[in-house]
Design a protein around this motif. Structure first.
Motif, mmCIF file in Angstrom:
data_model
loop_
_atom_site.group_PDB
_atom_site.id
_atom_site.type_symbol
_atom_site.label_atom_id
_atom_site.label_comp_id
_atom_site.label_asym_id
_atom_site.label_seq_id
_atom_site.Cartn_x
_atom_site.Cartn_y
_atom_site.Cartn_z
ATOM 1 N N VAL A 157 -13.132 -3.206 3.915
ATOM 2 C CA VAL A 157 -13.349 -1.770 3.816
ATOM 3 C C VAL A 157 -12.030 -1.110 3.430
ATOM 4 N N SER A 158 -12.074 -0.201 2.472
ATOM 5 C CA SER A 158 -10.842 0.383 1.950
ATOM 6 C C SER A 158 -10.038 1.100 3.022
ATOM 7 N N VAL A 159 -10.710 1.831 3.904
ATOM 8 C CA VAL A 159 -9.984 2.549 4.950
ATOM 9 C C VAL A 159 -9.222 1.579 5.847
ATOM 10 N N ASP A 160 -9.757 0.382 6.033
ATOM 11 C CA ASP A 160 -9.156 -0.631 6.900
ATOM 12 C C ASP A 160 -7.872 -1.180 6.269
ATOM 13 N N TYR A 161 -7.981 -1.692 5.039
ATOM 14 C CA TYR A 161 -6.784 -2.289 4.450
ATOM 15 C C TYR A 161 -5.762 -1.237 4.023
ATOM 16 N N ASN A 162 -6.210 -0.037 3.635
ATOM 17 C CA ASN A 162 -5.242 0.968 3.211
ATOM 18 C C ASN A 162 -4.373 1.456 4.371
ATOM 19 N N ARG A 163 -4.977 1.665 5.535
ATOM 20 C CA ARG A 163 -4.179 2.114 6.686
ATOM 21 C C ARG A 163 -3.244 1.000 7.166
ATOM 22 N N ASP A 164 -3.761 -0.210 7.286
ATOM 23 C CA ASP A 164 -2.963 -1.346 7.741
ATOM 24 C C ASP A 164 -1.810 -1.621 6.773
ATOM 25 N N GLN A 165 -2.131 -1.752 5.500
ATOM 26 C CA GLN A 165 -1.106 -2.069 4.515
ATOM 27 C C GLN A 165 -0.137 -0.902 4.317
ATOM 28 N N GLY A 166 -0.658 0.326 4.409
ATOM 29 C CA GLY A 166 0.205 1.489 4.329
ATOM 30 C C GLY A 166 1.209 1.524 5.473
ATOM 31 N N PHE A 167 0.749 1.175 6.673
ATOM 32 C CA PHE A 167 1.651 1.112 7.828
ATOM 33 C C PHE A 167 2.787 0.124 7.572
ATOM 34 N N LEU A 168 2.440 -1.061 7.085
ATOM 35 C CA LEU A 168 3.459 -2.071 6.812
ATOM 36 C C LEU A 168 4.435 -1.582 5.743
ATOM 37 N N GLU A 169 3.914 -0.951 4.705
ATOM 38 C CA GLU A 169 4.782 -0.414 3.651
ATOM 39 C C GLU A 169 5.706 0.666 4.206
ATOM 40 N N GLY A 170 5.168 1.512 5.103
ATOM 41 C CA GLY A 170 5.995 2.530 5.734
ATOM 42 C C GLY A 170 7.100 1.931 6.588
ATOM 43 N N MET A 171 6.818 0.794 7.207
ATOM 44 C CA MET A 171 7.832 0.069 7.990
ATOM 45 C C MET A 171 8.880 -0.578 7.093
ATOM 46 N N GLY A 172 8.534 -0.752 5.823
ATOM 47 C CA GLY A 172 9.423 -1.470 4.917
ATOM 48 C C GLY A 172 9.211 -2.964 4.980
ATOM 49 N N ILE A 173 7.949 -3.353 5.188
ATOM 50 C CA ILE A 173 7.565 -4.772 5.224
ATOM 51 C C ILE A 173 6.766 -5.087 3.964
ATOM 52 N N ASP A 174 7.154 -6.120 3.261
ATOM 53 C CA ASP A 174 6.447 -6.488 2.037
ATOM 54 C C ASP A 174 5.030 -6.943 2.347
ATOM 55 N N VAL A 175 4.070 -6.437 1.565
ATOM 56 C CA VAL A 175 2.690 -6.895 1.684
ATOM 57 C C VAL A 175 2.403 -7.841 0.528
ATOM 58 N N ALA A 176 1.437 -8.706 0.712
ATOM 59 C CA ALA A 176 1.059 -9.650 -0.339
ATOM 60 C C ALA A 176 -0.033 -9.015 -1.189
ATOM 61 N N ASP A 177 -1.297 -9.253 -0.849
ATOM 62 C CA ASP A 177 -2.416 -8.600 -1.519
ATOM 63 C C ASP A 177 -2.610 -7.234 -0.866
ATOM 64 N N GLY A 178 -2.460 -6.177 -1.645
ATOM 65 C CA GLY A 178 -2.569 -4.826 -1.108
ATOM 66 C C GLY A 178 -3.932 -4.452 -0.597
ATOM 67 N N LYS A 179 -4.934 -5.282 -0.875
ATOM 68 C CA LYS A 179 -6.291 -5.013 -0.403
ATOM 69 C C LYS A 179 -6.754 -6.057 0.609
ATOM 70 N N LYS A 180 -5.790 -6.688 1.283
ATOM 71 C CA LYS A 180 -6.147 -7.717 2.254
ATOM 72 C C LYS A 180 -5.242 -7.621 3.464
#
Length: 369
Positions: A186-209
């Motif tokens: 679900v987009s709301v799920d991965y966007n909030r989770d991945q956005g949080f990591l990006e805000g922390m300055g943590i590299d994400v792999a697949d932006g939709k996973k």
């Protein structure tokens, strides 16, 4: 520098979009099977049949959305049917509600899509000439619906992450991620989770996973430091699910000091698990309901990204009523594939470089009880 007063740029932006929605309305004129008829109002012409389909009818966010839609139905001369899944994850409940809307001859559907499992039913509705607007949760792909009115959930997550990194002040981050689902995308799920990591300055792999990033490394937000991701657990967006998910995470590592949660009911459950284990941690979340803002004021939640479900419902209702009467279709926000309904971080702990409003200011524009 971030300020927590009514004069902040963030608050003024929030107030501006709220006033814009009200002006647009002024210029313009739960469970499955339950319905309420809007009385004749400023909409003009014959009543327009619209179905609002939320993920469930108990989460305060969706309750607020339903109340807002019912209140606006009369203004737009809409005959409104309200439906929902039985709980988060009930794709079939939403599919049945979509099929009912088609059979009823409705002109449009407002839906917070459960997952891509409802995409084919949405296509059937659009093939039947219903105008379909997603609220809160942009579908994947975005053009599954005619348009989406939603929070920029990526930005909501980033605000949480930026604030959390600043609060850590260079200390190691031992992180629990309490997501929505483990068996649905679900987009709301991965966007909030991945956005949080990006805000922390943590590299994400697949932006939709969720869950495929490196479990240890360096975060670069704030003063930067080491991080360890202990867990990605699904709490189903509910308080009891949040508590169970947090218990599982603590069993893996009792030294968790930072908890991201998909929403505020999950955050409350996570806090209960932490208290039972005699532990404390920074908790960040998304929603900005009145109860959640209260949790910020009491210190249960450190910061939450406030979104505006009443605005989503109001704009969606107005759009379908206008289109059904020959008006123009709404347009997406420039640079996005949806219409951004705004977000503001609510916290009582300032962080340099992160725009926010205080819990007192958040309480003036919150939703729910």
């Amino acid at each position: 520098m971030r300020h927590n007063t009514l004069q902040t740029p963030a608050f003024r932006r929030t107030l501006a979009v709220t006033l814009a929605a009200s002006t647009a309305l002024a210029l313009g004129a739960c469970n499955r099977g339950s319905s309420s008829d809007g009385a004749s109002g400023a909409g003009g012409g014959a009543k327009v049949g619209v179905t609002l389909i939320t993920k469930d009818s108990t989460n305060p966010f969706f309750v607020a959305m339903q109340k807002g839609a019912k209140a606006d139905a009369g203004k737009n001369n809409v005959k409104l049917t309200v439906a929902s899944g039985k709980q988060e994850g009930d794709d079939q409940g939403q599919i049945t509600a979509i099929e009912d809307a088609i059979a009823r001859g409705d002109k449009g559907i407002l839906i917070t899509p459960m997952s891509d499992g409802v995409n084919s039913a949405i296509k059937k509705a659009r093939d039947a000439k219903l105008f379909v607007i997603a609220l809160d949760t942009p579908p994947d792909p975005a053009d599954t619906v005619d348009i989406t009115f939603a929070t920029n959930n990526r930005n909501a997550g980033k605000l949480d992450g930026q604030w959390a990194a600043a609060q850590l002040d260079g200390k190691p981050a031992v992180i629990a991620l309490l997501d929505l689902f483990s068996d649905k995308i679900v987009s709301v799920d991965y966007n909030r989770d991945q956005g949080f990591l990006e805000g922390m300055g943590i590299d994400v792999a697949d932006g939709k996973k969720n869950g495929d990033e490196a479990k240890t490394g360096k975060y670069t937000g704030g003063k930067g430091g080491d991080y360890t991701i202990v867990c990605n657990e699904a709490g189903q967006g509910a308080e009891d699910g949040g508590r169970t998910a947090m218990e599982k995470c603590l069993a893996k590592n009792p030294n968790i000091n930072l908890v991201y949660t998909i929403n505020e009911p999950t955050a409350v459950g996570a806090n209960a698990a932490l208290k039972a284990a005699n532990k404390t941690a920074l908790i960040v979340s998304v929603d900005g309901g009145c109860a959640g803002v209260g949790s910020v004021k009491s210190g249960v939640i450190g910061a939450t990204a406030q979104q505006y479900p009443l605005k989503m419902a109001t704009l969606g209702m107005e759009a379908i009523a206008k289109i059904a009467r020959g008006g123009e279709k709404p347009q997406v926000t420039s640079g996005l594939d949806f219409f951004d309904t705004g977000v503001a971080l609510v916290t009582d702990k300032k962080a340099d470089g992160v725009d926010s409003i205080s819990s007192d200011d958040g309480a003036k524009i919150c939703w729910g009880n």
